[in-house]
Design a protein around this motif. Structure first.
Motif, PDB file in Angstrom:
ATOM      1  N   ARG A 108      55.719   4.499 -16.997  1.00  0.00           N
ATOM      2  CA  ARG A 108      55.117   5.759 -18.138  1.00  0.00           C
ATOM      3  C   ARG A 108      53.985   6.235 -17.141  1.00  0.00           C
ATOM      4  NH1 ARG A 108      54.157   3.636 -23.539  1.00  0.00           N
ATOM      5  NH2 ARG A 108      56.171   4.492 -24.700  1.00  0.00           N
ATOM      6  N   VAL A 109      53.892   7.562 -16.861  1.00  0.00           N
ATOM      7  CA  VAL A 109      52.529   7.400 -16.107  1.00  0.00           C
ATOM      8  C   VAL A 109      51.361   8.939 -17.284  1.00  0.00           C
ATOM      9  CG1 VAL A 109      51.589   9.420 -14.503  1.00  0.00           C
ATOM     10  CG2 VAL A 109      53.453   7.912 -13.579  1.00  0.00           C
ATOM     11  N   VAL A 110      50.265   8.484 -16.524  1.00  0.00           N
ATOM     12  CA  VAL A 110      48.995   8.912 -17.629  1.00  0.00           C
ATOM     13  C   VAL A 110      48.217   9.512 -16.933  1.00  0.00           C
ATOM     14  CG1 VAL A 110      47.251   9.117 -19.665  1.00  0.00           C
ATOM     15  CG2 VAL A 110      49.497   7.176 -19.773  1.00  0.00           C
ATOM     16  N   VAL A 111      48.039  11.073 -16.911  1.00  0.00           N
ATOM     17  CA  VAL A 111      46.664  11.576 -16.524  1.00  0.00           C
ATOM     18  C   VAL A 111      45.742  12.150 -16.871  1.00  0.00           C
ATOM     19  CG1 VAL A 111      46.204  13.045 -14.255  1.00  0.00           C
ATOM     20  CG2 VAL A 111      48.690  11.680 -14.579  1.00  0.00           C
ATOM     21  N   PHE A 112      44.487  12.215 -16.695  1.00  0.00           N
ATOM     22  CA  PHE A 112      43.582  12.781 -17.048  1.00  0.00           C
ATOM     23  C   PHE A 112      42.152  13.601 -16.459  1.00  0.00           C
ATOM     24  CE2 PHE A 112      44.201   8.724 -19.920  1.00  0.00           C
ATOM     25  CZ  PHE A 112      44.194   9.741 -21.525  1.00  0.00           C
ATOM     26  N   GLY A 113      41.892  14.722 -16.909  1.00  0.00           N
ATOM     27  CA  GLY A 113      41.299  15.436 -15.605  1.00  0.00           C
ATOM     28  C   GLY A 113      39.890  14.835 -15.579  1.00  0.00           C
ATOM     29  N   SER A 114      39.080  13.792 -15.774  1.00  0.00           N
ATOM     30  CA  SER A 114      38.449  13.369 -15.425  1.00  0.00           C
ATOM     31  C   SER A 114      37.948  11.734 -14.805  1.00  0.00           C
ATOM     32  CB  SER A 114      37.018  13.875 -16.347  1.00  0.00           C
ATOM     33  OG  SER A 114      36.163  12.877 -16.181  1.00  0.00           O
ATOM     34  N   GLY A 115      37.349  11.760 -14.026  1.00  0.00           N
ATOM     35  CA  GLY A 115      37.627  10.405 -13.055  1.00  0.00           C
ATOM     36  C   GLY A 115      35.633  10.072 -13.877  1.00  0.00           C
ATOM     37  N   ASN A 116      35.190  10.717 -14.177  1.00  0.00           N
ATOM     38  CA  ASN A 116      33.371   9.962 -14.477  1.00  0.00           C
ATOM     39  C   ASN A 116      33.669   9.396 -15.548  1.00  0.00           C
ATOM     40  OD1 ASN A 116      31.190  11.494 -12.145  1.00  0.00           O
ATOM     41  ND2 ASN A 116      32.982  13.222 -12.373  1.00  0.00           N
ATOM     42  N   MET A 117      35.191   9.994 -16.565  1.00  0.00           N
ATOM     43  CA  MET A 117      33.926   9.649 -17.608  1.00  0.00           C
ATOM     44  C   MET A 117      34.538   7.944 -18.294  1.00  0.00           C
ATOM     45  SD  MET A 117      37.818  10.728 -19.357  1.00  0.00           S
ATOM     46  CE  MET A 117      38.407  10.971 -20.758  1.00  0.00           C
ATOM     47  N   ILE A 118      35.004   7.329 -17.263  1.00  0.00           N
ATOM     48  CA  ILE A 118      34.940   5.885 -17.809  1.00  0.00           C
ATOM     49  C   ILE A 118      34.352   5.239 -16.393  1.00  0.00           C
ATOM     50  CG2 ILE A 118      37.497   6.028 -18.550  1.00  0.00           C
ATOM     51  CD1 ILE A 118      37.987   4.826 -15.861  1.00  0.00           C
ATOM     52  N   LEU A 119      33.420   5.789 -15.862  1.00  0.00           N
ATOM     53  CA  LEU A 119      32.325   5.028 -14.583  1.00  0.00           C
ATOM     54  C   LEU A 119      31.078   5.100 -15.634  1.00  0.00           C
ATOM     55  CD1 LEU A 119      31.886   7.330 -11.845  1.00  0.00           C
ATOM     56  CD2 LEU A 119      33.449   5.577 -12.606  1.00  0.00           C
ATOM     57  N   ASP A 120      30.354   3.960 -15.929  1.00  0.00           N
ATOM     58  CA  ASP A 120      29.737   3.076 -16.669  1.00  0.00           C
ATOM     59  C   ASP A 120      29.131   4.526 -16.915  1.00  0.00           C
ATOM     60  OD1 ASP A 120      30.705   0.846 -16.102  1.00  0.00           O
ATOM     61  OD2 ASP A 120      29.594   0.226 -13.789  1.00  0.00           O
ATOM     62  N   ASP A 121      28.190   4.939 -16.310  1.00  0.00           N
ATOM     63  CA  ASP A 121      27.273   6.239 -16.699  1.00  0.00           C
ATOM     64  C   ASP A 121      27.506   6.107 -17.942  1.00  0.00           C
ATOM     65  OD1 ASP A 121      25.740   5.468 -14.579  1.00  0.00           O
ATOM     66  OD2 ASP A 121      25.823   7.006 -13.806  1.00  0.00           O
ATOM     67  N   MET A 122      29.047   7.010 -18.067  1.00  0.00           N
ATOM     68  CA  MET A 122      29.058   7.349 -19.117  1.00  0.00           C
ATOM     69  C   MET A 122      29.936   6.600 -20.330  1.00  0.00           C
ATOM     70  SD  MET A 122      29.053  10.491 -19.142  1.00  0.00           S
ATOM     71  CE  MET A 122      28.400  11.410 -16.907  1.00  0.00           C
ATOM     72  N   THR A 123      30.322   5.540 -19.740  1.00  0.00           N
ATOM     73  CA  THR A 123      31.008   4.777 -21.374  1.00  0.00           C
ATOM     74  C   THR A 123      29.173   3.753 -22.047  1.00  0.00           C
ATOM     75  OG1 THR A 123      31.042   3.010 -19.434  1.00  0.00           O
ATOM     76  CG2 THR A 123      32.817   4.077 -19.789  1.00  0.00           C
ATOM     77  N   ASN A 124      29.093   3.730 -21.154  1.00  0.00           N
ATOM     78  CA  ASN A 124      27.404   3.232 -22.052  1.00  0.00           C
ATOM     79  C   ASN A 124      27.180   4.257 -22.892  1.00  0.00           C
ATOM     80  OD1 ASN A 124      26.815   1.058 -20.310  1.00  0.00           O
ATOM     81  ND2 ASN A 124      26.165   2.082 -18.660  1.00  0.00           N
TER      82      ASN A 124
END
Length: 546
Positions: free
Chosen positions: A446-462
Motif C-alpha cells: 500500500r501507498v498513501v499520499v497526502f497533499g500537505s506535509g505541514n499538517m503533521i508538524l508539531d505546530d499544527m498537531t498542537n
C-alpha cells in the motif's frame, strides 16, 4: 373462607416463585445474550465490530490482569465499575478465551514487585477527607498476558480510550515481532523526529517502534520496518528514490506527506517545491499537483502578527476538510472531520489506474476551492479576486493506492551516492554496491499520499488533534489493516457550524427576534376567534330555543 385464604396464599407464593425464576433466567441469559441501546452517533459506548471480531477470532487463552487498588477515592468508583462492565463484555465476546483477574498489588509484596516489573507504577491520588486535602497511593494499571509476552496499560484514567488500548494490547501479544515504522531523515528532508515531528513520534511510539532512516550511507531501509514515513521531501536524490522504490518493491508500505511550496520564515511569499517523487508516483497512478489549493468556505482561522498586534481571520490557504468531504468507505478517514491541511496541493488518482493497482481518493476540498501555481502570495489580507463565484468540482487532496506496484528502477542502473552526501568526492567514483540487485515488481502492498506535509508538524498537531489521529490511522491501515482504526477514531470528528449566506443570517435573526412573539400573538388571536365563535353559537342556540 379458610380454603379461599389458603388458595390465595398459594397463588401469591407461586407468583413470587415465578417472578424469582424469571429474574434468575433473565440474569443467566443476559450473561450470554445482552443488548445495549447506544444513541450516540458513533456508538462510543458499544464495543466496536473490530474488537468483537478480534475477540471472536482468539484461538488461545489470553489473560487480562487488572491491578486496581481495592480502596479507591469515591470519584474513581465509577471508573472501577465501567472497567468491570467493559471487561465483562470482552469476556462474553471472546467465547471463554479471555480471562479477567482482579488483584490489589498492595495486599501482597510479591504481586507489588511483579507489577513494578511489568511497568505499572503506583500513582498518587488526592482526596478530601474531613475538609483536608490528602494524598493516597493507588494502582490503576492493566496487563495483558499471553505465554511469556505482556503488554501493559500503566494507568487507566478513563474508559475513553481503554477499548483501543486493550484491543491493541491483545493484538500485540499475539504477534511474534514488534511493528516498526522508519522515518526518512536527511537528503533535504528538514523535519526530524526531535524537531518538527516530536508529536508524531510520540503518537506512533504508543504502538510502534520508530526508527530514523538516513539514506546518506547508501544503506537500504531497515528490513524490520513495515512502513516508511516521508514528510516534506525536497528534491530527493536518485539514490534516495531508489531506496524508497526498493522498499516498496520488497513489500513495505509508504506514507507520504508532500508539500507543494517552500515557506520562508518571516515572509508572506513562497516558492514552488518539487519532491523528486513526482515521476515515480505517477507511474503508480498518483499525480502530485504543482499548485496550492485555496478554499473560501471550508478553511481554518489562522493567527498573524503585525507589529505589536495579533489578529485572527479565516485563511483560505488552510483547508478544513469536513465530514462530507472525506471518503466514507475508507477507514483511515471515514470517521474523521475537521482535518486541517495547511498550504496543500492537489493529489489526484489517475483516471485509468495502472494494471494491478486500486486507487482510492481519501479527501476533497469543498466545491468552491480553486488552485494557484507559480510564485505564491500568502498574504491573508489580499483580495482573492480569482476565487470562483460558482461551485465547481471538488479538488482531491489525498490518495491511497493498493496493489502490485511496478518498480520505478526496473531496467535501470543503481544510482550512485550523491557526492556531497558521502565524502565530497565525485559521484562517479562512488560506485553502486555490487551485492544488490534491483527488485522490479512488488508483492501486494500500500501507498498513501497526502497533499500537505505541514499538517503533521508539531505546530499544527498542537492545534488540530484530528491530524494526529489521521496519521495514526494511516500507519495502522498500512501495518494492521482496518482492525484498530474504527476504535480510535470514535469521538474525534469535529462538527463545526455551517457557514450561512447573508440572506440565511437575516432570516435566522428575524425568526429568533420575532418568531416567538408572533407565535404567541397568533395563538392568542386563534383562541379569541374560537371563543367568539362559541359565544355566537351559544347565543344563536338560546335565540332559537326562545
Amino acid at each position: 373462607m379458610t380454603a379461599k385464604r389458603s388458595t390465595r396464599g398459594t397463588n401469591s407464593l407461586l407468583l413470587v416463585a415465578i417472578v424469582l425464576a424469571a429474574l434468575v433466567a433473565v440474569n443467566l441469559i443476559s450473561q450470554r445474550r445482552f443488548f445495549r441501546i447506544d444513541l450516540t452517533e458513533d456508538r462510543r459506548y458499544t464495543l466496536s465490530s473490530s474488537t468483537k471480531k478480534i475477540l471472536k477470532d482468539l484461538d488461545d487463552v489470553v489473560t487480562v490482569k487488572v491491578y486496581f487498588s481495592r480502596e479507591l477515592p469515591t470519584y474513581l468508583m465509577t471508573l472501577n465499575q465501567e472497567v468491570r462492565d467493559m471487561l465483562a463484555e470482552y469476556g462474553t465476546y471472546s467465547g471463554g478465551n479471555l480471562l479477567v483477574e482482579w488483584e490489589d498489588p498492595a495486599e501482597n509484596p510479591e504481586t507489588e514487585s511483579r507489577v513494578r516489573f511489568l511497568g505499572i507504577p503506583q500513582v498518587q491520588l488526592q482526596i478530601i477527607e474531613k475538609d483536608q486535602m490528602q494524598a493516597v497511593n493507588a494502582y490503576l494499571g492493566v496487563a495483558v498476558l499471553y505465554e511469556d509476552r505482556s503488554e501493559t496499560i500503566p494507568v487507566v484514567e478513563s474508559v475513553e480510550n481503554l477499548e483501543y488500548d486493550l484491543t491493541a494490547a491483545i493484538l500485540k501479544v499475539f504477534r511474534d515481532e514488534e511493528e516498526t515504522v522508519a522515518v526518512l531523515q536527511g537528503d533535504g528532508v528538514e523535519p526530524t523526529l526531535e524537531e518538527g515531528l516530536a508529536n508524531a513520534r510520540q503518537a506512533l511510539a504508543e504502538r510502534y517502534r520508530v526508527l530514523p532512516y538516513d539514506p546518506a550511507g547508501g544503506e537500504p531501509v531497515p528490513a524490520e520496518a513495515g512502513a516508511l514515513l516521508v514528510v516534506q521531501p525536497d528534491a530527493l536524490s536518485d539514490r534516495t528514490l531508489f531506496e524508497i522504490d526498493q522498499f516498496v518493491m520488497a513489500g513495505g508500505s509508504l506514507l507520504l506527506f508532500y508539500d507543494p511550496i517552500r515557506l520562508t520564515a518571516g515572509s508572506i511569499r513562497a516558492t514552488p517545491r518539487l519532491s523528486g517523487m513526482e515521476e515515480m508516483l505517477a507511474r503508480w497512478g498518483v499525480r502530485l499537483g504543482e499548485n496550492v489549493v485555496l478554499d473560501p468556505r471550508d478553511n481554518q482561522h489562522a493567527a498573524f502578527n503585525q507589529g505589536y498586534l495579533t489578529f485572527t481571520l479565516p485563511y483560505p490557504f488552510w483547508l478544513n476538510v469536513r465530514g462530507e468531504n472525506v471518503n466514507p468507505a475508507n477507514p483511515i478517514v471515514n470517521q474523521l472531520g475537521g482535518i486541517v491541511l495547511p498550504w496543500a496541493g492537489t493529489v489526484a488518482a489517475a483516471e485509468t489506474p495502472p494494471e494491478g493497482i486500486a486507487l482510492d481518493t481519501l479527501l476533497w476540498s469543498s466545491s468552491y476551492a480553486w488552485t494557484r501555481a507559480g510564485e505564491y502570495d500568502l498574504n491573508p489580507q489580499q483580495r482573492f479576486a480569482d476565487a470562483p463565484r460558482e461551485p465547481g468540482a471538488r479538488l482531491p487532496l489525498a490518495v491511497a493506492a493498493t496493489g502490485v506496484f511496478p518498480g520505478f528502477f526496473a531496467g535501470k542502473e543503481i544510482p550512485p551516492l550523491p557526492a556531497d552526501r558521502e565524502d565530497g568526492s565525485d559521484p562517479t567514483i562512488a560506485p553502486p554496491p555490487q551485492d544488490r540487485s534491483i527488485i522490479e515488481s512488488s508483492d501486494t502492498t500500500r501507498v498513501v499520499v497526502f497533499g500537505s506535509g505541514n499538517m503533521i508538524l508539531d505546530d499544527m498537531t498542537n492545534q488540530f488533534r484530528a491530524n494526529l489521529v489521521l496519521l495514526q490511522n494511516a500507519v495502522d491501515w498500512l501495518s494492521f489493516g482496518d482492525e484498530l482504526i474504527a476504535i480510535r477514531s470514535r469521538g474525534v470528528s469535529d462538527r463545526p457550524l455551517r457557514e450561512m449566506s447573508e440572506r440565511g443570517k437575516t432570516i435566522a435573526r428575524f425568526l429568533t427576534t420575532f418568531g416567538v412573539p408572533i407565535l404567541v400573538v397568533l395563538f392568542g388571536l386563534a383562541r379569541w376567534i374560537r371563543r367568539r365563535n362559541l359565544r355566537a353559537e351559544a347565543l344563536a342556540a338560546m335565540e332559537a330555543s326562545e
